[in-house]
Motif scaffolding. Structure first.
Motif, PDB file in Angstrom:
ATOM      1  N   LEU A  60       2.941   6.938  -7.797  1.00  0.00           N
ATOM      2  CA  LEU A  60       2.872   5.561  -7.642  1.00  0.00           C
ATOM      3  C   LEU A  60       3.656   5.058  -6.092  1.00  0.00           C
ATOM      4  CD1 LEU A  60       3.337   3.310 -10.880  1.00  0.00           C
ATOM      5  CD2 LEU A  60       1.344   4.482 -10.044  1.00  0.00           C
ATOM      6  N   SER A  61       4.571   5.945  -5.631  1.00  0.00           N
ATOM      7  CA  SER A  61       5.125   5.776  -4.388  1.00  0.00           C
ATOM      8  C   SER A  61       4.217   6.390  -3.281  1.00  0.00           C
ATOM      9  CB  SER A  61       6.491   6.722  -4.104  1.00  0.00           C
ATOM     10  OG  SER A  61       6.208   7.824  -4.216  1.00  0.00           O
ATOM     11  N   GLN A  62       3.111   7.187  -3.714  1.00  0.00           N
ATOM     12  CA  GLN A  62       2.090   7.557  -2.735  1.00  0.00           C
ATOM     13  C   GLN A  62       0.597   7.377  -3.326  1.00  0.00           C
ATOM     14  OE1 GLN A  62       3.164  11.167  -0.023  1.00  0.00           O
ATOM     15  NE2 GLN A  62       3.910  11.702  -2.102  1.00  0.00           N
ATOM     16  N   SER A 119       3.718   0.747  -2.117  1.00  0.00           N
ATOM     17  CA  SER A 119       4.867   0.946  -3.143  1.00  0.00           C
ATOM     18  C   SER A 119       4.697   0.783  -4.613  1.00  0.00           C
ATOM     19  CB  SER A 119       5.955   0.075  -2.829  1.00  0.00           C
ATOM     20  OG  SER A 119       5.859  -1.388  -3.130  1.00  0.00           O
ATOM     21  N   PRO A 120       5.173   1.405  -5.219  1.00  0.00           N
ATOM     22  CA  PRO A 120       5.207   1.374  -6.739  1.00  0.00           C
ATOM     23  C   PRO A 120       5.159  -0.053  -7.284  1.00  0.00           C
ATOM     24  CG  PRO A 120       6.677   3.264  -6.374  1.00  0.00           C
ATOM     25  CD  PRO A 120       6.490   2.348  -5.008  1.00  0.00           C
ATOM     26  N   GLY A 121       5.858  -0.856  -6.771  1.00  0.00           N
ATOM     27  CA  GLY A 121       5.918  -2.293  -7.142  1.00  0.00           C
ATOM     28  C   GLY A 121       4.712  -3.009  -6.994  1.00  0.00           C
ATOM     29  N   TYR A 122       4.343  -2.634  -5.611  1.00  0.00           N
ATOM     30  CA  TYR A 122       2.859  -3.525  -5.194  1.00  0.00           C
ATOM     31  C   TYR A 122       1.776  -2.731  -6.194  1.00  0.00           C
ATOM     32  CZ  TYR A 122       5.179  -5.327  -1.071  1.00  0.00           C
ATOM     33  OH  TYR A 122       5.968  -5.831  -0.066  1.00  0.00           O
ATOM     34  N   VAL A 123       1.636  -1.607  -6.346  1.00  0.00           N
ATOM     35  CA  VAL A 123       0.646  -0.970  -7.227  1.00  0.00           C
ATOM     36  C   VAL A 123       0.677  -1.852  -8.775  1.00  0.00           C
ATOM     37  CG1 VAL A 123      -0.368   1.141  -8.419  1.00  0.00           C
ATOM     38  CG2 VAL A 123       0.525   1.464  -6.048  1.00  0.00           C
ATOM     39  N   LYS A 162       1.342  -6.085   2.083  1.00  0.00           N
ATOM     40  CA  LYS A 162       0.874  -4.877   1.314  1.00  0.00           C
ATOM     41  C   LYS A 162      -0.742  -5.130   1.488  1.00  0.00           C
ATOM     42  CE  LYS A 162       0.933  -8.027  -2.894  1.00  0.00           C
ATOM     43  NZ  LYS A 162       1.855  -8.847  -2.348  1.00  0.00           N
ATOM     44  N   GLU A 163      -1.180  -3.895   1.454  1.00  0.00           N
ATOM     45  CA  GLU A 163      -2.568  -3.819   1.282  1.00  0.00           C
ATOM     46  C   GLU A 163      -3.168  -3.737   0.081  1.00  0.00           C
ATOM     47  OE1 GLU A 163      -4.772  -3.796   3.940  1.00  0.00           O
ATOM     48  OE2 GLU A 163      -3.883  -2.942   5.709  1.00  0.00           O
ATOM     49  N   LEU A 164      -4.466  -3.207  -0.212  1.00  0.00           N
ATOM     50  CA  LEU A 164      -5.042  -3.224  -1.618  1.00  0.00           C
ATOM     51  C   LEU A 164      -4.961  -1.860  -2.008  1.00  0.00           C
ATOM     52  CD1 LEU A 164      -8.241  -5.732  -1.126  1.00  0.00           C
ATOM     53  CD2 LEU A 164      -5.815  -5.989  -2.242  1.00  0.00           C
ATOM     54  N   ILE A 165      -5.739  -1.656  -3.238  1.00  0.00           N
ATOM     55  CA  ILE A 165      -5.629  -0.330  -3.995  1.00  0.00           C
ATOM     56  C   ILE A 165      -7.330  -0.013  -4.371  1.00  0.00           C
ATOM     57  CG2 ILE A 165      -3.372  -0.200  -4.960  1.00  0.00           C
ATOM     58  CD1 ILE A 165      -4.622  -1.582  -7.585  1.00  0.00           C
ATOM     59  N   PRO A 166      -7.478   1.304  -4.647  1.00  0.00           N
ATOM     60  CA  PRO A 166      -9.163   1.413  -4.922  1.00  0.00           C
ATOM     61  C   PRO A 166      -9.710   0.630  -5.969  1.00  0.00           C
ATOM     62  CG  PRO A 166      -7.813   3.347  -4.727  1.00  0.00           C
ATOM     63  CD  PRO A 166      -6.798   2.444  -4.772  1.00  0.00           C
ATOM     64  N   GLU A 167      -8.946   0.137  -6.792  1.00  0.00           N
ATOM     65  CA  GLU A 167      -9.509  -0.680  -8.060  1.00  0.00           C
ATOM     66  C   GLU A 167     -10.402  -1.822  -7.567  1.00  0.00           C
ATOM     67  OE1 GLU A 167      -6.514   1.777  -9.972  1.00  0.00           O
ATOM     68  OE2 GLU A 167      -6.692   1.020  -8.039  1.00  0.00           O
ATOM     69  N   PHE A 168      -9.870  -2.482  -6.346  1.00  0.00           N
ATOM     70  CA  PHE A 168     -10.597  -3.665  -6.033  1.00  0.00           C
ATOM     71  C   PHE A 168     -12.129  -3.157  -5.394  1.00  0.00           C
ATOM     72  CE2 PHE A 168      -6.485  -5.202  -6.074  1.00  0.00           C
ATOM     73  CZ  PHE A 168      -6.659  -6.751  -6.032  1.00  0.00           C
ATOM     74  N   GLU A 209      11.066   4.046  -4.030  1.00  0.00           N
ATOM     75  CA  GLU A 209      10.936   2.530  -4.398  1.00  0.00           C
ATOM     76  C   GLU A 209      10.260   1.954  -3.258  1.00  0.00           C
ATOM     77  OE1 GLU A 209      14.555   1.006  -5.872  1.00  0.00           O
ATOM     78  OE2 GLU A 209      14.257   2.284  -7.746  1.00  0.00           O
ATOM     79  N   PHE A 210      10.609   2.264  -2.156  1.00  0.00           N
ATOM     80  CA  PHE A 210      10.337   1.403  -0.934  1.00  0.00           C
ATOM     81  C   PHE A 210       8.580   1.731  -0.700  1.00  0.00           C
ATOM     82  CE2 PHE A 210       9.861   0.470   3.599  1.00  0.00           C
ATOM     83  CZ  PHE A 210      10.466  -0.633   3.575  1.00  0.00           C
ATOM     84  N   GLY A 211       8.266   2.978  -0.961  1.00  0.00           N
ATOM     85  CA  GLY A 211       6.907   3.487  -0.517  1.00  0.00           C
ATOM     86  C   GLY A 211       6.738   4.276   0.545  1.00  0.00           C
ATOM     87  N   GLN A 212       5.750   5.215   0.805  1.00  0.00           N
ATOM     88  CA  GLN A 212       5.705   6.186   1.678  1.00  0.00           C
ATOM     89  C   GLN A 212       4.343   5.837   2.612  1.00  0.00           C
ATOM     90  OE1 GLN A 212       6.779  10.161   0.313  1.00  0.00           O
ATOM     91  NE2 GLN A 212       6.961   9.120  -1.438  1.00  0.00           N
TER      92      GLN A 212
END
Length: 917
Positions: free
Chosen positions: A330-332, A394-398, A443-449, A559-562
């Motif tokens: 989730l961090s990547q 980041s994991p939190g955004y996902v 934040k950007e989006l994830i593939p699910e959108f 936690e911050f994201g990569q």
């Protein structure tokens, strides 16, 4: 989509084990070691004593009891909150923590969590205050070992420093792994040969599960130390399609295995303890795959995408995969762009550019006023500077986006709690507005959108996600007015992603996320600078000696994201969209006829003929062959009606061969030096040849004599081209010259008049040139392996690409002028993007490819050995080898309809080939 499929897989595994327990009930970085069937004894020794049947799980930071009855909650007791661990009823006055010799296990603690009561996913209930729980194991002889283990893990949990806790738990884990090995009885076949065994962890979102990896000649196995969720995970090597090395926890320890071509979700993700183990396993599987599966690079996917063989969605999936993004980490997690800007209109107009987000800017730079505030802070900041204090993934955004489908992951990440109701993913428009205006939301989006599963938008699990300030409960995600349903929202989002506007601009976003604007001066110029710790190589964990600092640093980064791994260091080419495809698609002849009435059907037939021919190019058969020269054939050109074939040779002659009578009709010699190439002028009245004697000769077919000589170079002329009364000549004198050729009024009666229009200077000999169909661009290849792309409208060099180690044998533009293909003495076929000059694909053969024709997707090349090779550029493979000449194939001619092919070779022959439909 990826995450949803991963959850479905886990649910299937849980059906296998019939458990409510999940590794997500553990803390982050916690391990599940063992389980024991047991009874939870309530009110021990009283008249109200009763037993709850279940399983006691021993974990590295907690003891978890899972009752068989789903009406009862799962009990989680943090070991750090334990006051006493021992045998129930044993006097512990003198020893605070004691070893049990017999009987039940007693845990006295100050805090306990109750989870999934009635199997409902909800925030954990916490009970505080001193209390005692007693667990009676089915096997009394195990009590002493279990208490010993709990005491040891309790000591680790109570260490002051987090680094010391981690080190002690790691030592306990490694000791357990060292005492066990892979159970060979789990092999699918008794004849399997073991190649390698090592320790590793299977990675799923937020959790890792330690065990043993084993690879044989036919299978890859993982056996979890705890036997959860099933005793062995097995993957047949024959099913594997892709493998990727991964960064995990910023270290080169990960390996992800896919048994599908296009799915983002892998079949297993392994994290090794030693990079060498990872590399050895990768090498073994990669060696196996070499014989079965073509390897794909970012460049090969780019070529497929540019030419319309991959959708925008598929291309982004592949780039994410290549850039270390995985649905298991989730961090990547894979990152996709916000595409739509309009979330307020009742209709979505995909023909209006205003509907779309500016893809050339990161989310943080879309709001000008906010950007100005961020830039002011950036300029005042000491080094290392960064513009954004949070990341776009980041994991939190996902989990912000996926809480409705993956609530247990959110509870795991946030210590058993959901986020504040007003900060939840409540509305598409609200979320977009916050990304535009929020001080720390980029934040950007994830593939699910852009997938097919709407479940992340709908509260189908009827979760209690809290009440907002206005009093309304958090339920389904509020959709924009233009979406009539969640299905309609996803369909329109997919349509937007594949729209012409996005196809024309997606490369700009790729530059920001995966490309040259990700780091360095490109990132600064694009206002795309994030915290240095988010970038690959931003910190070397191995150089940090203090274990506390190392754990804290790793936790912060994860936690911050990569930022994704950088895939491109030069500007990414744009996609070839339909409006570009029509440009320069046909030959100069057809282009000049395009405005004539009644010619459209002819062009359509030509295109159909080309497609049919290239689809059947592997069925090419040798039809006839004739030895008409005394040395190697160097050039072939054919009259428009196909009846007369003109060839040049190193024997210094120009020959005219009749295809109908199969007879040599003429043999002409201009000097005693080799001729290097030939072409027919429009009208089929004049043949032009280039010679090693530094001259270009014009031969009148009607009058049967030399009509003119152009003495234009100081060394051998290697190749000539003609278009629209202009002659282009390449020479070993390091120049390409452009001449204006005014044709004679009566062929054969007057000499041509030539003016030098331009001279394209090179550093070394030029061995080959080619024009694009519109003759606005020229590509040249030199003896030192450099490919040069020239803009003929300004006579300037656009790109210089040193991409061969030796002579460039042949070059040609694709029909749409978007790409250049070059072949060299080094055996390489290289595809170059014309717009950016980027080398986007390179394939190798074991011998030089001396000449070729291509349609942009497939290549027919003539090799040093005399074979014709058919190459599938998009599949990155050789499709067919066709026997032909007994020496090198030196030249190849194909007609406009691609239905007729003639080759010439060092064996002095010309071969006529026939296509079998």
């Amino acid at each position: 989509m990826a995450f949803i499929r991963k959850k479905q897989q886990e649910q299937q595994l849980q059906l296998y084990s019939k458990e409510r327990f999940s590794l997500l009930l553990l803390n982050l970085e916690e391990y599940y070691f063992e389980q024991h069937r047991a009874n939870h004894i309530l009110h021990k020794g009283s008249h109200h004593e009763r037993k709850i049947r279940g399983s006691l799980k021993i974990c590295s930071k907690s003891a978890i009891f899972e009752p068989d009855a789903i009406s009862q909650p799962i009990i989680k007791i943090p070991l750090r909150d334990c006051i006493k661990i021992g045998k129930h009823g044993e006097n512990g006055a003198n020893r605070h923590f004691t070893k049990a010799k017999s009987g039940s296990i007693s845990l006295i603690f100050s805090q306990v969590y109750f989870i999934k009561e009635h199997n409902v996913v909800a925030p954990y209930k916490i009970e505080r205050g001193k209390m005692e729980y007693v667990f009676e194991l089915d096997v009394p002889g195990k009590v002493e070992d279990v208490v010993e283990t709990l005491l040891q893990l309790h000591r680790a949990s109570c260490l002051d420093k987090l680094g010391d806790q981690t080190a002690m738990i790691t030592a306990i884990l490694q000791s357990r792994l060292a005492r066990t090995s892979f159970d060979k009885n789990r092999f699918q076949n008794i004849s399997e040969k073991l190649h390698m065994e090592c320790k590793a962890e299977m990675v799923t979102p937020l959790v890792t599960n330690p065990g043993h990896v084993c690879i044989t000649d036919t299978n890859l196995y993982f056996q979890p130390l705890n036997g959860y969720p099933k005793p062995v995970v097995q993957i047949t090597l024959q099913d594997v399609r892709r493998i990727y090395k991964r960064r995990h926890g910023l270290l080169p320890l990960g390996l992800e295995v896919f048994c599908t071509e296009d799915d983002l979700c892998s079949d297993i993700y392994l994290k090794f303890y030693e990079p060498q183990d990872r590399d050895d396993l990768y090498f073994y599987i990669a060696t196996y795959l070499e014989h079965h599966v073509a390897e794909h690079t970012a460049e090969s996917y780019m070529l497929q995408w540019q030419r319309g063989h991959l959708s925008n969605y598929q291309y982004l999936l592949h780039l994410n995969n290549l850039a270390d993004r995985s649905c298991n980490d989730l961090s990547q997690y894979p990152v996709f762009p916000w595409i739509i800007h309009d979330y307020s209109s009742s209709e979505l107009d995909l023909s209006n550019p205003g509907t779309f987000r500016d893809l050339s800017k990161p989310v943080g730079a879309l709001n000008k006023e906010r950007l100005e505030r961020l830039l002011t802070r950036y300029q005042e900041m000491p080094e290392p500077k960064f513009m954004y204090g949070s990341h776009y993934s980041s994991p939190g955004y996902v989990l912000f986006y996926l809480v409705r489908i993956a609530p247990e992951y959110m509870l795991c990440l946030q210590n058993g709690r959901f986020d504040n109701a007003d900060r939840m993913f409540n509305s598409i428009a609200e979320t977009w507005k916050n990304c535009l205006d929020g001080a720390t939301d980029f934040k950007e989006l994830i593939p699910e959108f852009y997938g097919d599963d709407v479940s992340f938008l709908v509260n189908s699990l009827k979760l209690d996600l809290g009440k907002r300030q206005g009093g309304q409960m958090v339920d389904d995600v509020e959709l924009p007015p233009w979406a009539s349903s969640p299905e309609d929202f996803l369909q329109k989002s997919k349509d937007a992603l594949e729209s012409n506007y996005v196809s024309e601009h997606l490369h700009e976003w790729i530059d920001l996320i995966f490309g040259y604007k990700q780091k360095g001066s490109g990132a600064v110029g694009a206002h795309n600078v994030f915290h240095p710790l988010t970038y690959e190589g931003g910190v070397d964990l191995n150089s940090i000696q203090d274990p506390d600092e190392k754990v804290a640093m790793l936790t912060q980064i994860l936690e911050f994201g990569q930022t994704p791994k950088q895939l491109f260091v030069t500007p990414h080419p744009r996609r070839i969209t339909p409006k570009f495809k029509s440009l320069s698609q046909t030959s100069s002849y057809n282009a000049s006829m395009a405005d004539s009435p009644g010619e459209e059907s002819f062009e359509d037939l030509t295109e159909e003929s080309k497609t049919l021919a290239w689809n059947n190019i592997t069925k090419l058969q040798l039809h006839e062959h004739y030895k008409i020269h005394k040395e190697a054939v160097t050039g072939i050109t054919v009259s428009r009606n196909g009846s007369s074939v003109f060839t040049t040779s190193q024997d210094s002659t120009l020959k005219m061969f009749s295809k109908e009578s199969k007879m040599l009709q003429r043999s002409i010699s201009f000097s005693n030096m080799a001729l290097s190439s030939c072409l027919l002028l429009p009208g089929d009245a004049t043949v032009i040849t280039s010679s090693w004697d530094n001259n270009v000769y014009f031969y009148s077919i009607a009058f049967g004599r030399r009509q003119d000589t152009l003495m234009g170079h100081d060394d051998a002329v290697s190749k000539i081209c003609w278009h629209d009364n202009r002659l282009y000549s390449a020479s070993w004198d390091s120049t390409v010259k452009v001449w204006s050729g005014v044709p004679a009024e009566m062929p054969g009666t007057k000499r041509h008049h030539f003016d030098l229009l331009a001279e394209l200077e090179h550093d070394v000999s030029v061995d080959t040139i080619s024009l694009n169909p519109a003759s606005t661009l020229l590509v040249s290849g030199t003896k030192e392996g450099t490919v040069n792309i020239w803009d003929l409208t300004t006579a300037t060099l656009m790109h210089q690409i040193p991409c061969h180690s030796g002579i460039v044998c042949d070059t040609a533009f694709s029909p749409d002028s978007r790409h250049v293909l070059s072949t060299g003495a080094d055996g390489c076929l290289n595809v170059i993007d014309v717009q950016t000059g980027m080398l986007i694909s390179s394939m190798t053969s074991d011998e030089p490819q001396r000449c070729f024709v291509w349609d942009g997707n497939s290549v027919l090349s003539g090799s040093q050995s005399g074979e014709l090779l058919v190459w599938d550029l998009l599949g990155a493979k050789i499709s067919e080898r066709i026997q032909g000449h007994t020496g090198a194939v030196t030249c190849i001619w194909m007609n406009e309809q691609c239905s007729s092919i003639i080759t010439g070779g060092e064996d002095r022959q010309i071969i006529f080939w026939k296509l079998q439909y």
